[in-house]
Design an enzyme around this catalytic site. Structure first.
Site, PDB file in Angstrom:
ATOM      1  N   SER A   1      11.484  11.030 -16.291  1.00 39.20           N
ATOM      2  CA  SER A   1      10.436  10.255 -16.948  1.00 39.20           C
ATOM      3  C   SER A   1      10.443   8.802 -16.491  1.00 39.20           C
ATOM      4  O   SER A   1      11.487   8.232 -16.164  1.00 39.20           O
ATOM      5  CB  SER A   1      10.639  10.306 -18.465  1.00 39.20           C
ATOM      6  OG  SER A   1       9.792   9.383 -19.125  1.00 39.20           O
TER       7      SER A   1
ATOM      8  N   TYR B   1       3.831   7.059 -15.816  1.00 45.17           N
ATOM      9  CA  TYR B   1       2.874   6.361 -16.668  1.00 45.17           C
ATOM     10  C   TYR B   1       2.289   5.221 -15.841  1.00 45.17           C
ATOM     11  O   TYR B   1       3.030   4.466 -15.206  1.00 45.17           O
ATOM     12  CB  TYR B   1       3.554   5.760 -17.902  1.00 45.17           C
ATOM     13  CG  TYR B   1       3.993   6.754 -18.945  1.00 45.17           C
ATOM     14  CD1 TYR B   1       3.082   7.562 -19.610  1.00 45.17           C
ATOM     15  CD2 TYR B   1       5.340   6.846 -19.301  1.00 45.17           C
ATOM     16  CE1 TYR B   1       3.487   8.453 -20.583  1.00 45.17           C
ATOM     17  CE2 TYR B   1       5.765   7.730 -20.280  1.00 45.17           C
ATOM     18  CZ  TYR B   1       4.829   8.530 -20.917  1.00 45.17           C
ATOM     19  OH  TYR B   1       5.240   9.417 -21.878  1.00 45.17           O
TER      20      TYR B   1
ATOM     21  N   HIS C   1       1.556  16.562 -25.424  1.00 40.20           N
ATOM     22  CA  HIS C   1       2.703  15.651 -25.419  1.00 40.20           C
ATOM     23  C   HIS C   1       3.724  16.045 -26.482  1.00 40.20           C
ATOM     24  O   HIS C   1       4.343  15.197 -27.128  1.00 40.20           O
ATOM     25  CB  HIS C   1       2.248  14.203 -25.648  1.00 40.20           C
ATOM     26  CG  HIS C   1       3.108  13.190 -24.955  1.00 40.20           C
ATOM     27  ND1 HIS C   1       2.741  12.577 -23.790  1.00 40.20           N
ATOM     28  CD2 HIS C   1       4.329  12.682 -25.265  1.00 40.20           C
ATOM     29  CE1 HIS C   1       3.683  11.726 -23.418  1.00 40.20           C
ATOM     30  NE2 HIS C   1       4.661  11.769 -24.296  1.00 40.20           N
TER      31      HIS C   1
END
Length: 423
Positions: A148, A172, A312
């Site tokens: 991540s 992201y 999510h």
């Protein structure tokens, strides 16, 4: 008094004899003792739910609730899990399936099982081995591992922990675009083969458990956390005697989870950002967080390699669409054009089988992996993969299929519980 030889023997009456010592010793088979407390603990876990119980017992409440919880009333997560429970399998009989092949080609590369480890943030919070445990376990099992953007181990160290295996990076796109672009370049340089562009997090969801626990990064010591730590000294010992918990890819680490996400994420991300990222990324690109058929169709038209149906883990929009319910329609519309992955709510190998049967190429496991991590570090992650693999193989054998390619929608019925009212 002797028995009359002319009288027939009672057929209901068993003959008996005094057992010989040798017969008794044949029955006494002692199991070899397991000296490791961790191994005994993990071997007692037969399901992911069992690992969750162990994880809750061994992990401070704030860290456990961050993993276990979801947004607001947690309806999205509850419904996603219920959808997998509302599955009826249709087995085929007299179809030998003595040997089952669980391998697959996922996004251009091999995987020994049809699932990958999902990207999870703050992973070293759950156990100090964090992403290193996940990456090395995934490599040993022959499945992909996903790091991540909010991971607590660097891109380079994950590669070192899983040098020969498949590593994926979850991205992201942040307000400071240069940070995001720099991470893409680092992941490519380290040999990561797939990029997961996550699009369902313009702002942080309302994770109420975290707010009630006063959860922050790094964890703050309060009277409540100290009291909660008393029965879990091992966790705090590991936490205080290992490197500081911080993001490996970001410089900002202080504040609540919601504050950190809102400060970093950009609600203005668009298809223009996707085009920029595609132009700099040399490997496969997957869009994570797709929640309707129309978006899936549009992404297929612009030529992405894959999409992941996901809400999510129920951690963003509560009452979001259930990915498993969405899967059949998306598979019909775009299954020939892009590879489809799915996550949220997967707690059993049978959930994975049902997903593959309805059109997914692969699934992602997040909480299941973290429960194992909290229960026993690297060995706990190994146990998670072992449990899911065993359930997967057993379910396929009971269905009468020998390979993943044999799984089709005819093997699964989605039982109705929540049905939309006519408008």
């Amino acid at each position: 008094m002797s028995r009359d030889p002319q009288k027939p023997r009672d057929p209901q009456k068993q003959s008996r004899q005094v057992p010989r010592p040798a017969q008794i010793f044949e029955l006494l088979k002692f199991k070899k003792p397991t000296w490791s407390a961790t191994e005994r603990r993990l071997q007692s876990a037969l399901t992911i739910a069992d690992l969750r119980v162990i994880a809750k017992r061994r992990t401070p409440r704030a860290a456990f609730d961050y993993t276990d919880g979801a947004a607001e009333q947690e309806l999205s997560l509850t419904r996603a899990r219920q959808a997998f429970e509302d599955v009826e399998f249709i087995p085929s009989i007299l179809r030998p399936a003595a040997d089952v092949d669980t391998s697959s080609i996922i996004l251009g590369g091999p995987s020994a099982l049809p699932f990958a480890i999902a990207p999870t943030g703050f992973t070293r919070l759950m156990h100090t081995q964090g992403e290193l445990a996940g990456a090395s376990a995934a490599g040993a099992a022959g499945i992909p591992f996903t790091l991540s953007t909010l991971g607590t181990t660097s891109i380079e160290n994950v590669k070192a922990a899983n040098p020969e295996g498949r590593n994926w990076f979850q991205l992201y796109v942040m307000r400071n675009r240069e940070i995001s672009y720099g991470l893409v370049e680092r992941a490519a340089a380290a040999g990561f083969d797939t990029l997961q562009f996550t699009v369902d997090t313009p702002v942080a969801g309302a994770r109420l458990r975290d707010k009630r626990n006063g959860f922050s990064i790094p964890p703050a010591l309060t009277v409540g956390t100290i009291l909660n730590a008393i029965p879990r000294p091992w966790w705090w010992w590991d936490f205080l005697t290992t490197p500081k918990l911080e993001f490996a890819s970001l410089s900002t680490t202080g504040g609540t989870v919601g504050e950190l996400l809102d400060a970093a994420m950009d609600p203005t991300i668009s298809y223009a950002d996707l085009e920029i990222i595609r132009s700099t990324w040399p490997g496969k690109i997957v869009i994570k967080g797709v929640q309707n058929v129309e978006d899936a169709q549009k992404l297929a038209k612009v030529g992405v390699d894959g999409i992941i149906l996901s809400n999510h883990g129920g951690r963003q929009l509560d009452r979001a669409p259930i990915p498993f319910h969405l899967l059949p329609a998306v598979a019909r519309e775009v299954g020939k054009d892009v590879e489809i992955g799915i996550d949220t709510g997967i707690m059993n190998g049978a959930d994975i089988v049902a997903s593959i049967a309805l059109g997914a190429r692969f699934t992602m496991i997040g909480r299941a992996y973290l429960y194992g991590l909290m229960a026993g570090g690297r060995r706990g992650v190994d146990r998670t993969i072992q449990i899911l693999s065993t359930e997967l193989v057993r379910t396929m054998k009971l269905l009468g299929v020998s390979s993943l390619d044999e799984l089709t929608p005819k093997h699964v019925t989605q039982l109705e519980r929540l049905t939309p009212r006519a408008r």
